[in-house]
Design a protein around this motif. Structure first.
Motif, short mmCIF file in Angstrom:
data_model
loop_
_atom_site.label_atom_id
_atom_site.label_comp_id
_atom_site.label_asym_id
_atom_site.label_seq_id
_atom_site.Cartn_x
_atom_site.Cartn_y
_atom_site.Cartn_z
N ALA A 263 0.83 -1.21 0.00
CA ALA A 263 0.00 0.00 0.00
C ALA A 263 0.86 1.26 0.00
O ALA A 263 0.60 2.21 -0.72
N GLU A 264 1.88 1.29 0.85
CA GLU A 264 2.81 2.41 0.94
C GLU A 264 4.20 1.87 1.25
O GLU A 264 4.33 0.77 1.82
N CYS A 265 5.21 2.65 0.93
CA CYS A 265 6.55 2.23 1.30
C CYS A 265 7.49 3.42 1.32
O CYS A 265 7.21 4.47 0.74
N ALA A 266 8.59 3.26 2.01
CA ALA A 266 9.65 4.26 2.06
C ALA A 266 10.97 3.51 2.08
O ALA A 266 11.10 2.46 2.72
N LYS B 227 17.24 -0.32 2.60
CA LYS B 227 16.24 -0.83 3.53
C LYS B 227 14.89 -0.24 3.17
O LYS B 227 14.78 0.97 2.91
N ALA B 228 13.87 -1.08 3.18
CA ALA B 228 12.51 -0.65 2.85
C ALA B 228 11.60 -0.79 4.06
O ALA B 228 11.70 -1.77 4.81
N PHE B 229 10.72 0.18 4.23
CA PHE B 229 9.65 0.13 5.22
C PHE B 229 8.35 0.03 4.44
O PHE B 229 8.04 0.92 3.63
N SER C 232 0.30 -10.66 4.95
CA SER C 232 1.05 -10.80 6.20
C SER C 232 2.51 -10.38 6.01
O SER C 232 3.16 -10.78 5.03
N GLY C 233 3.00 -9.61 6.96
CA GLY C 233 4.38 -9.16 6.91
C GLY C 233 5.32 -10.18 7.55
O GLY C 233 5.83 -9.95 8.65
N ASP C 234 5.55 -11.28 6.86
CA ASP C 234 6.40 -12.33 7.40
C ASP C 234 7.61 -12.53 6.49
O ASP C 234 7.81 -11.81 5.51
N GLU C 235 8.43 -13.52 6.82
CA GLU C 235 9.64 -13.75 6.05
C GLU C 235 9.33 -14.14 4.60
O GLU C 235 10.08 -13.82 3.68
N THR C 236 8.23 -14.83 4.42
CA THR C 236 7.84 -15.18 3.06
C THR C 236 7.56 -13.93 2.23
O THR C 236 7.97 -13.84 1.06
N MET C 237 6.88 -12.95 2.84
CA MET C 237 6.59 -11.70 2.13
C MET C 237 7.88 -10.93 1.86
O MET C 237 8.02 -10.31 0.80
N VAL C 238 8.83 -10.96 2.81
CA VAL C 238 10.11 -10.30 2.56
C VAL C 238 10.76 -10.86 1.30
O VAL C 238 11.19 -10.12 0.40
N PRO D 206 15.98 -4.22 -1.86
CA PRO D 206 16.14 -3.96 -0.43
C PRO D 206 16.62 -5.19 0.32
O PRO D 206 15.92 -6.22 0.36
N ARG D 207 17.79 -5.10 0.89
CA ARG D 207 18.32 -6.23 1.64
C ARG D 207 17.67 -6.36 3.01
O ARG D 207 17.77 -7.41 3.66
N GLN D 208 17.03 -5.29 3.47
CA GLN D 208 16.24 -5.36 4.68
C GLN D 208 14.84 -4.80 4.38
O GLN D 208 14.73 -3.80 3.67
N ILE D 209 13.83 -5.44 4.90
CA ILE D 209 12.45 -4.95 4.78
C ILE D 209 11.80 -5.01 6.15
O ILE D 209 11.85 -6.05 6.82
N GLU D 210 11.24 -3.90 6.56
CA GLU D 210 10.53 -3.82 7.85
C GLU D 210 9.08 -3.44 7.56
O GLU D 210 8.81 -2.51 6.79
N PHE D 211 8.16 -4.17 8.18
CA PHE D 211 6.74 -3.91 7.96
C PHE D 211 6.20 -3.01 9.06
O PHE D 211 6.50 -3.21 10.25
#
Length: 550
Positions: free
Chosen positions: A475-478, A492-494, A502-508, A525-530
């Motif tokens: 929906a949104e990201c930064a 890194k993505a938020f 669901s914001g889980d490892e599969t979604m990452v 993005p090597r890191q993704i935070e939900f």
């Protein structure tokens, strides 16, 4: 890009009518000012100039007098009716309150007919309008009071509480007067009702101060940008004339607040310049509500930020908005995925633009057939722009560098050491990284401090954001860069996910693979935070600096 023509001789200085010299005395020293170029016929102005006189008092002579200007669900006022009400407020300010030209007047309110009338009255009387965002709290308002030293505040009745809290800690603000308090004898409208409605505009010089605009705080503590009567009218003769091309038949709607120069221009000044009208809602906009109101009102021009257009798209597609003909996106980078989504929903090609509070409004933009995939546009007539390196030398086309702009408006901070960071050798540096192509189109990369250098590669956060937004779950990201021992920085993505995901490892892993398949793989993005929400200013801009702070 042709090199800028030598600027013509500075226009003759008028005789200042502002008795209170507070702002004039706190402008940067002349050697820190931007160069101001008035090298087009439409940018020649007389030395004495009052912008409200030009836009409002002269409307009848232009054939606009009886045409609607300010609209709401309850009232519609013509240009002549607005002029009479503005005059009454100006009379009250000067006769009853004893204010003089150059005094600052703090304005606090959302977008409403009352707020617009107050702003116009303050500027017509030669005072300095200091509009504030409706969602500001007492502490933030206190900072503005300390900086602006307003003689008076005009405040929407629904927003009094925070301003009164601020007043307790900052007694420099002596008087608060409420407006938009229907049927209240202490309302500004009631106090002005007995006035004649006849008021001669203050004979301001073109370079007298019209407004103090506080930046929206995407990079930290807001700054106060100063604009003159000439600045505002010069802005009218650039982007509105050459790109927007509004007509007297247009009805404008949108979400940016009048306290934000994007909103002040789009939602008041530019419609007046074109003889058009503007509709202010009685409700807080939601994406669905805006779409439905556009249809009910018959609005033809819409201003809002990319995030809001993205949220409006499904409703626009379902309901239809046939009256709408122009859609302006600014305030933050427009992802191409959002542009495509809106075009598929409405058939309308958005007008993207980049501007700055310091420059008053948009200086790079393109419309209609001039739109190019992925680009914001070309430099607006009246301005010159280039992409430069760290020492101000223009870089080859296709090379990432810093944007530098020069034109009839420019940065003048009120008593702020950051002036020398924004203006260098007469050029304005808005703080954006760009690429310019061989045809003169400008492609936004990131804020200067948002460029991510990872393992020697330059990665623009907005490009990664655009790729992520193309996935149906997002929906949104930064996107920001974070330090990394091996690569210097990594991406890194938020992300805010749509309902049902669901914001889980599969979604990452899913999103990482999606980005690798959409753009160059090293940019993923090597890191993704939900997250549930992202930090934004009231105008909808992402506050990436808050994401960098643990």
């Amino acid at each position: 890009m042709n090199p800028p023509a030598s600027p013509p001789a500075a226009p003759p200085r008028g005789v200042s009518a502002q008795l209170d010299r507070f702002v004039h005395d706190r402008l940067p020293p002349p050697e820190q000012w931007p160069d101001l170029h008035y090298n087009r016929p439409e940018l020649q102005f007389p030395p004495q100039l009052n912008l409200v006189e030009e836009l409002l008092d002269k409307a009848p002579a232009k054939g606009f007098g009886q045409r609607p200007l300010l609209r709401s669900s309850r009232v519609t006022f013509s240009y002549e009716e607005v002029a009479e009400r503005v005059n009454r407020i100006a009379q009250w300010l000067t006769e009853d309150m004893g204010l003089v030209s150059g005094n600052r007047v703090l304005l606090r309110g959302g977008n409403s007919v009352g707020m617009a009338l107050c702003w116009l009255a303050v500027v017509k009387a030669g005072m300095v309008a200091v509009a504030t965002m409706p969602l500001l709290r007492a502490r933030e308002l206190g900072d503005i009071i300390d900086k602006a030293q307003p003689a008076l505040a005009l405040c929407d009745a629904t927003l009094l509480a925070e301003l009164k809290y601020a007043q307790q800690e900052h007694p420099a603000l002596r008087t608060i007067q409420k407006f938009n308090a229907a049927d209240d004898p202490a309302d500004l409208g009631a106090l002005c009702a007995g006035k004649s409605g006849v008021f001669a505009p203050c004979p301001t010089a073109a370079d007298d101060i019209a407004l103090m605009a506080f930046t929206s705080g995407t990079t930290g503590k807001p700054k106060a940008a100063i604009h003159t009567h000439r600045d505002v009218l010069a802005a009218c003769e650039c982007w509105p004339r050459h790109v927007l091309c509004a007509t007297p038949d247009d009805i404008v709607m949108g979400s940016p607040p009048l306290a934000f120069t994007f909103g002040l221009g789009g939602m008041l000044i530019f419609p007046m310049w074109a003889g058009a009208s503007v509709y202010y809602p009685d409700i807080a906009y939601t994406p669905e509500a805006m779409v439905r109101l556009i249809g009910e009102v018959g609005a033809t021009i819409c201003y809002t930020a990319p995030t809001f257009y993205r949220q409006m798209a499904p409703f626009a597609k379902a309901v239809g908005i046939p009256s709408l003909r122009l859609c302006v996106s600014a305030g933050e980078g427009l992802p191409d995925a959002t542009r495509t989504l809106w075009r598929e929903a409405t058939g309308i090609e958005m007008i993207d633009g980049i501007g700055a509070t310091e420059m008053f409004h948009i200086f790079i933009s393109s419309a209609g057939a001039e739109v190019r995939h992925g680009a914001i546009g070309k430099v607006v007539p009246g301005y010159t722009a280039k992409v430069v390196n760290d020492v101000g030398v223009e870089v080859p086309r296709g090379t990432v560098g810093k944007l530098a702009v020069i034109g009839p408006t420019g940065c003048k901070y009120l008593g702020d050491e950051r002036q020398t960071r924004y203006v260098k050798d007469g050029w304005n540096y808005p703080g954006d990284a760009f690429v310019q192509d061989a045809d003169g189109y400008f492609f936004y990369q990131a804020r200067d401090d948002d460029m991510i250098i990872t393992a020697g590669y330059n990665v623009g956060g907005p490009e990664v954001e655009d790729a992520l937004l193309r996935h149906p779950a997002v929906a949104e990201c930064a996107v920001i860069g974070v330090t990394d021992d091996a690569r210097g920085m990594i991406v890194k993505a938020f992300c805010v996910l749509k309902p049902g995901f669901s914001g889980d490892e599969t979604m990452v892993k899913t999103l990482q693979d999606h980005v690798k398949a959409t753009i160059a793989p090293f940019k993923y993005p090597r890191q993704i935070e939900f997250r549930d929400t992202l930090p934004r200013t009231e105008t909808g801009k992402l506050q990436r600096f808050k994401l960098r702070t643990p």
